[in-house]
Enzyme design. Structure first.
Site, PDB file in Angstrom:
ATOM      1  N   ASP A 215      12.903  -2.021  -2.306  1.00  0.00           N
ATOM      2  CA  ASP A 215      13.332  -3.413  -2.058  1.00  0.00           C
ATOM      3  C   ASP A 215      14.176  -3.961  -3.192  1.00  0.00           C
ATOM      4  OD1 ASP A 215       9.988  -3.931  -0.830  1.00  0.00           O
ATOM      5  OD2 ASP A 215      11.769  -3.258   0.246  1.00  0.00           O
TER       6      ASP A 215
HETATM    7  N1  LIG Z   1      13.320   4.177  -1.151  1.00  0.00           N
HETATM    8  C1  LIG Z   1      13.168   3.102  -0.348  1.00  0.00           C
HETATM    9  N2  LIG Z   1      12.539   3.247   0.826  1.00  0.00           N
HETATM   10  C2  LIG Z   1      12.367   2.150   1.639  1.00  0.00           C
HETATM   11  C3  LIG Z   1      12.800   0.884   1.223  1.00  0.00           C
HETATM   12  C4  LIG Z   1      13.484   0.772  -0.026  1.00  0.00           C
HETATM   13  O1  LIG Z   1      13.950  -0.322  -0.422  1.00  0.00           O
HETATM   14  N3  LIG Z   1      13.639   1.896  -0.782  1.00  0.00           N
HETATM   15  N4  LIG Z   1      12.505  -0.235   2.026  1.00  0.00           N
HETATM   16  C5  LIG Z   1      11.377  -0.021   2.898  1.00  0.00           C
HETATM   17  C6  LIG Z   1      10.892  -1.152   3.765  1.00  0.00           C
HETATM   18  N5  LIG Z   1       9.751  -1.820   3.146  1.00  0.00           N
HETATM   19  C7  LIG Z   1       9.857  -3.168   2.978  1.00  0.00           C
HETATM   20  O2  LIG Z   1      10.825  -3.771   3.448  1.00  0.00           O
HETATM   21  C8  LIG Z   1       8.571  -1.125   2.783  1.00  0.00           C
HETATM   22  C9  LIG Z   1       8.118  -0.101   3.594  1.00  0.00           C
HETATM   23  C10 LIG Z   1       6.980   0.606   3.260  1.00  0.00           C
HETATM   24  C11 LIG Z   1       6.252   0.291   2.127  1.00  0.00           C
HETATM   25  C12 LIG Z   1       5.041   1.096   1.808  1.00  0.00           C
HETATM   26  O3  LIG Z   1       4.310   0.800   0.886  1.00  0.00           O
HETATM   27  N6  LIG Z   1       4.847   2.134   2.639  1.00  0.00           N
HETATM   28  C13 LIG Z   1       3.717   3.084   2.448  1.00  0.00           C
HETATM   29  C14 LIG Z   1       3.061   3.405   3.795  1.00  0.00           C
HETATM   30  C15 LIG Z   1       2.681   2.116   4.512  1.00  0.00           C
HETATM   31  C16 LIG Z   1       2.242   2.442   5.948  1.00  0.00           C
HETATM   32  O4  LIG Z   1       2.148   3.636   6.312  1.00  0.00           O
HETATM   33  O5  LIG Z   1       2.007   1.459   6.685  1.00  0.00           O
HETATM   34  C17 LIG Z   1       4.289   4.395   1.926  1.00  0.00           C
HETATM   35  O6  LIG Z   1       5.446   4.730   2.298  1.00  0.00           O
HETATM   36  O7  LIG Z   1       3.544   5.076   1.220  1.00  0.00           O
HETATM   37  C18 LIG Z   1       6.683  -0.737   1.301  1.00  0.00           C
HETATM   38  C19 LIG Z   1       7.852  -1.460   1.633  1.00  0.00           C
HETATM   39  C20 LIG Z   1      11.608   1.204   3.737  1.00  0.00           C
HETATM   40  N7  LIG Z   1      11.738   2.315   2.851  1.00  0.00           N
END
Ligand SMILES: Nc1nc2c(c(=O)[nH]1)N[C@@H](CN(C=O)c1ccc(C(=O)N[C@@H](CCC(=O)O)C(=O)O)cc1)CN2
Length: 284
Positions: free
Chosen positions: A228
């Site tokens: 983000d």
């Molecule tokens: N490298 C990046 N990947 C993603 C970004 C980014 O800016 N850089 N934006 C996200 C979207 N997002 C908020 O807008 C977000 C999505 C997921 C997570 C998170 O903590 N995900 C966990 C799993 C959560 C789940 O399974 O429900 C994880 O990936 O371990 C935080 C913020 C999209 N990707």
């Protein structure tokens, strides 16, 4: 109308606008749009110019090398040249929440987005039926900590197979790796459900509720490895009150998300975004 779009950045100096417009005029170019910005803090010049192609005196493949020789080199420009007659191909990623996905499909179906959507990819199977009802292939990849890299490899193969130009994360809730992002630099648009930089992470509405904010918002940004934190493209806010529940904040916020994401997609499609040093200039 067939048109060319030139996006330029270089050190600010006198004569740039005159040289670019003289170059276009010397080949009978009819300018359609022209906009520029000087960042005086860092002494940088930014410009977006578009012109009609039908009456232009150079063939498409001649424009870049001749512009570089006659203008680019003189001002040590970095520039990108685009044409509007090939529809960009936009892949959409989604997780459980469908509001942004449905909004994109609806705007695409009604002709608001001049784009092809070759594929929708998800880490949940929930939206297969509705996506296929729009005649779009849907691919489901179950993701967990153990298989994340393998899944990304399969996703990249699919994006290549569908000749994807850029990606939209329509509330896709998986963090993408640096390797994945490297394939689409400033070509992955995410909608974050807060007014960044406030409330980064997976649950901003709940964090906002706990903080007792009076304003919530949404932010569309290009995806970078840092979560983000990529160049912000568009933002909007909405007021909330003490009696609003977390569910109310989600409901109010989701309407904002849809508008913000659709604006960001449109700016990207119209080549109106210039990303520089983790910020953007939006020529609108
Ligand atoms: N490298 C990046 N990947 C993603 C970004 C980014 O800016 N850089 N934006 C996200 C979207 N997002 C908020 O807008 C977000 C999505 C997921 C997570 C998170 O903590 N995900 C966990 C799993 C959560 C789940 O399974 O429900 C994880 O990936 O371990 C935080 C913020 C999209 N990707």
């Amino acid at each position: 109308m067939k048109k060319a779009i030139l996006i330029i950045q270089c050190k600010d100096q006198k004569g740039i606008v005159a040289s670019v417009s003289e170059f276009l005029y010397s080949y009978q170019g009819n300018i359609l749009e022209i906009d520029q910005h000087v960042d005086q803090e860092i002494g940088m010049f930014f410009m977006r110019v578009s012109w009609e192609l039908d009456t232009f005196g150079l063939k498409r493949e001649e424009i870049e090398p001749i512009f570089e020789a006659k203008v680019g080199k003189k001002f040590d420009m970095e520039f990108e040249l685009f044409f509007n007659f090939r529809k960009p191909r936009m892949a959409v990623f989604v997780s459980k929440l469908s509001h942004c996905l449905i909004d994109i499909l609806s705007r695409h179906y009604s002709g608001q987005f001049d784009v092809d959507i070759p594929v929708v990819i998800s880490n949940h199977a929930d939206h297969k039926k509705v996506v296929e009802a729009f005649g779009i292939p849907f691919h489901y990849f179950a993701v967990d900590k153990a298989n994340r890299m393998d899944v990304e490899e399969k996703q990249l193969e699919l994006l290549n197979q569908y000749r994807t130009d850029f990606v939209v994360l329509a509330r896709y809730m998986q963090i993408l790796s640096e390797d994945f992002i490297r394939n689409y630099p400033n070509k992955i648009i995410n909608i974050h459900h807060s007014f960044l930089p406030a409330f980064v992470g997976a649950k901003p509405y709940h964090a906002a509720y706990e903080r007792g904010v009076k304003i919530i918002g949404a932010t569309a940004h290009y995806v970078t490895e840092e979560l983000d934190a990529g160049p912000i493209i568009e933002q909007e806010v909405a007021r909330v009150r003490h009696h609003n529940s977390p569910a109310d904040l989600v409901q109010i916020g989701q309407d904002v998300e849809k508008v913000v994401l659709s604006k960001a997609i449109k700016y990207h499609l119209e080549r109106k975004i210039l990303a520089y040093r983790n910020k953007t200039i939006i020529f609108y």
